[in-house]
Design an enzyme around this catalytic site. Structure first.
Site, mmCIF file in Angstrom:
data_model
loop_
_atom_site.group_PDB
_atom_site.id
_atom_site.type_symbol
_atom_site.label_atom_id
_atom_site.label_comp_id
_atom_site.label_asym_id
_atom_site.label_seq_id
_atom_site.Cartn_x
_atom_site.Cartn_y
_atom_site.Cartn_z
ATOM 1 N N LEU A 196 0.878 -1.160 0.000
ATOM 2 C CA LEU A 196 0.000 0.000 0.000
ATOM 3 C C LEU A 196 0.914 1.208 0.000
ATOM 4 O O LEU A 196 1.816 1.313 0.843
ATOM 5 C CB LEU A 196 -0.907 -0.016 1.236
ATOM 6 C CG LEU A 196 -2.041 1.008 1.293
ATOM 7 C CD1 LEU A 196 -2.992 0.825 0.111
ATOM 8 C CD2 LEU A 196 -2.816 0.884 2.597
ATOM 9 N N ASP A 197 0.701 2.116 -0.948
ATOM 10 C CA ASP A 197 1.602 3.248 -1.111
ATOM 11 C C ASP A 197 1.752 4.041 0.183
ATOM 12 O O ASP A 197 0.849 4.089 1.017
ATOM 13 C CB ASP A 197 1.085 4.183 -2.211
ATOM 14 C CG ASP A 197 1.117 3.534 -3.585
ATOM 15 O OD1 ASP A 197 1.959 2.643 -3.791
ATOM 16 O OD2 ASP A 197 0.295 3.918 -4.430
ATOM 17 N N LYS A 198 2.895 4.697 0.309
ATOM 18 C CA LYS A 198 3.190 5.511 1.491
ATOM 19 C C LYS A 198 2.115 6.562 1.738
ATOM 20 O O LYS A 198 1.732 6.821 2.879
ATOM 21 C CB LYS A 198 4.558 6.178 1.302
ATOM 22 C CG LYS A 198 4.994 7.082 2.431
ATOM 23 C CD LYS A 198 6.369 7.685 2.135
ATOM 24 C CE LYS A 198 6.808 8.646 3.235
ATOM 25 N NZ LYS A 198 8.149 9.226 2.951
ATOM 26 N N SER A 201 -1.001 6.405 0.886
ATOM 27 C CA SER A 201 -2.338 5.821 0.982
ATOM 28 C C SER A 201 -2.525 5.243 2.380
ATOM 29 O O SER A 201 -1.558 4.942 3.082
ATOM 30 C CB SER A 201 -2.535 4.721 -0.069
ATOM 31 O OG SER A 201 -2.405 5.254 -1.374
ATOM 32 N N ARG A 236 0.075 2.335 -8.234
ATOM 33 C CA ARG A 236 -0.734 3.548 -8.066
ATOM 34 C C ARG A 236 -1.934 3.558 -9.016
ATOM 35 O O ARG A 236 -2.320 4.592 -9.558
ATOM 36 C CB ARG A 236 0.141 4.799 -8.255
ATOM 37 C CG ARG A 236 1.310 4.856 -7.283
ATOM 38 C CD ARG A 236 2.155 6.092 -7.460
ATOM 39 N NE ARG A 236 1.484 7.300 -7.011
ATOM 40 C CZ ARG A 236 1.414 7.709 -5.745
ATOM 41 N NH1 ARG A 236 1.952 6.982 -4.782
ATOM 42 N NH2 ARG A 236 0.801 8.822 -5.436
#
Length: 205
Positions: free
Chosen positions: A64-66, A68, A164
């Site tokens: 999970l993106d930083k 998000s 993303r």
């Protein structure tokens, strides 16, 4: 003279046997806060999962993106980790997305049908307008909103995991993502977990 039977050829390649599952398989559901990396190591300036999870034998199943927030699954079971994270299993992921502007029904339909990104057409998705999630925690730092431009929440469910992807999908139809929260992965849901909180559930495999 009797003909000799042809010699059988045996492959030297050993068959792949799956690793045995751990005796105590764990599945941790974490609400990953904004700004935290989906890993246990990083530089001194970076926030990581270290300190959030008391177990030292679990690893993230997917990322999970930083920037998000929301549901991140961690497990000590390699088979389960593979089934959750590998694209071939197409495990659905549900996102709550705050976007700048209010997309029309026809624009939401573009997300459902698939939008063209720089790495190809996305698979069909579910997409619909939703109310702001109940008991939504404040983000730190707060979302930068423009008073002259309205915003809204969209629920998007996808079954692939490109880099993303959700942010690129909303941008492709003209609605930049302001805030992104993952609310579900397959049968597992965020529910009432607050940022940094976790709970353990029995694995389904």
């Amino acid at each position: 003279m009797k003909a000799q039977a042809p010699k059988r050829r045996f492959s030297k390649r050993r068959s792949n046997t799956s690793r045995p599952r751990p005796a105590n398989p764990k599945l941790i559901l974490l609400n990953k806060p904004f700004g935290v990396l989906s890993q246990f190591s990083g530089s001194d300036e970076e926030q990581t999962l270290k300190g959030l999870i008391p177990h030292n034998d679990v690893y993230p199943a997917g990322r999970l993106d930083k920037d998000s927030e929301g549901l991140l699954l961690l497990t000590n079971d390699g088979d389960l980790q593979h089934k959750i994270s590998h694209p071939k299993h197409k495990m659905p992921k549900t996102y709550w997305v705050q976007v700048e502007g209010v997309p029309s029904e026809s624009e939401l339909q573009q997300l459902r049908d698939g939008v063209e990104l720089n790495d190809g057409l996305t698979l069909p998705a579910e997409a619909f307008l939703m109310d702001e999630p109940m008991n939504l925690w404040p983000r730190n730092p707060p979302v930068r909103e423009r008073k002259s431009v309205p915003d809204c929440w969209v629920c998007i469910k996808i079954s692939e995991g490109r880099n993303r992807q959700v942010r690129r999908m909303t941008a492709a139809i003209g609605y930049p993502t302001l805030r992104l929260i993952r609310a579900g992965i397959g049968p597992w849901l965020l529910r009432s977990l607050q940022p940094g909180e976790w709970r353990e559930e029995p694995p389904v495999w």
